[in-house]
Design a protein around this motif. Structure first.
Motif, mmCIF file in Angstrom:
data_model
loop_
_atom_site.group_PDB
_atom_site.id
_atom_site.type_symbol
_atom_site.label_atom_id
_atom_site.label_comp_id
_atom_site.label_asym_id
_atom_site.label_seq_id
_atom_site.Cartn_x
_atom_site.Cartn_y
_atom_site.Cartn_z
ATOM 1 N N ARG A 64 35.461 38.302 37.179
ATOM 2 C CA ARG A 64 36.029 39.989 36.740
ATOM 3 C C ARG A 64 34.812 40.751 37.160
ATOM 4 N NH1 ARG A 64 40.812 39.956 32.804
ATOM 5 N NH2 ARG A 64 40.637 42.575 33.138
ATOM 6 N N SER B 60 34.424 43.591 40.227
ATOM 7 C CA SER B 60 33.939 45.103 39.178
ATOM 8 C C SER B 60 32.866 45.795 39.929
ATOM 9 C CB SER B 60 33.764 45.056 37.681
ATOM 10 O OG SER B 60 34.865 45.138 37.176
ATOM 11 N N TYR C 199 39.420 47.119 42.503
ATOM 12 C CA TYR C 199 39.563 47.000 40.961
ATOM 13 C C TYR C 199 40.677 46.417 40.919
ATOM 14 C CZ TYR C 199 36.939 51.382 41.253
ATOM 15 O OH TYR C 199 35.943 52.489 41.515
ATOM 16 N N ASP C 200 41.616 45.848 41.188
ATOM 17 C CA ASP C 200 43.139 44.713 41.042
ATOM 18 C C ASP C 200 42.796 43.765 39.889
ATOM 19 O OD1 ASP C 200 45.109 47.502 41.529
ATOM 20 O OD2 ASP C 200 45.873 45.703 42.701
ATOM 21 N N PHE D 180 41.011 44.264 37.525
ATOM 22 C CA PHE D 180 41.649 45.087 36.607
ATOM 23 C C PHE D 180 42.535 43.614 35.203
ATOM 24 C CE2 PHE D 180 40.500 49.097 36.765
ATOM 25 C CZ PHE D 180 39.720 49.599 36.386
ATOM 26 N N TYR E 69 44.347 42.095 38.082
ATOM 27 C CA TYR E 69 45.844 41.896 39.076
ATOM 28 C C TYR E 69 45.936 40.950 39.979
ATOM 29 C CZ TYR E 69 47.369 45.694 35.858
ATOM 30 O OH TYR E 69 47.436 46.571 35.052
#
Length: 140
Positions: free
Chosen positions: A21, A25, A123-124, A127, A129
């Protein structure tokens, strides 16, 4: 080999998730900055396409809007899943970028749009997703 060294040698799944993640990012920030740079350098059309392609992947929810009230919390209607997954695979805009760089097309606004699309996907993932199962739930 003792169990202590075996435990130390293999990273825990939680650690891998944090690293993954964090990498997404960093990618999201990179693609966002690149998209803004392209929009500033190439004018309003590039900026408009960046914003459009940044939002476009989530518009796939509209494919089966009529089925949404009957779905469980967090479930995407199965009819929308193929569209959602296709628009949320990073390989698609990356492949289009590669074709753009070696192809005869010179449309900076198109490249800016692809940067916006990759920023959305990044971004998904950052976060949490990801892609959906065929039933419409988040994978993993």
């Amino acid at each position: 080999m003792s169990t202590v060294t075996a435990t130390l040698a293999r990273p825990r799944p939680r650690t891998l998730a944090v690293v993954r993640r964090t990498a997404w990012s960093a990618g999201a920030l990179f693609w966002s900055a690149f998209a803004v740079l392209e929009a500033v350098n190439h004018g309003w059309l590039a900026g408009t396409l960046v914003l459009t392609f940044f939002v476009l992947p989530d518009l796939t929810f509209l494919v089966a809007l009529d089925e949404a009230p009957r779905m469980a919390k967090g479930q995407l209607p199965p009819r929308a899943v193929p569209y959602y997954n296709a628009m949320h695979r990073a390989l698609v805009p990356l492949a289009l970028m590669a074709l753009y760089t070696v192809g005869p097309i010179t449309a900076p606004a198109l490249f800016a749009a692809l940067c916006g699309w990759l920023a959305h996907i990044s971004y998904d993932r950052a976060f949490g997703y990801g892609l959906r199962t065929k039933e419409g739930f988040q994978r993993g």
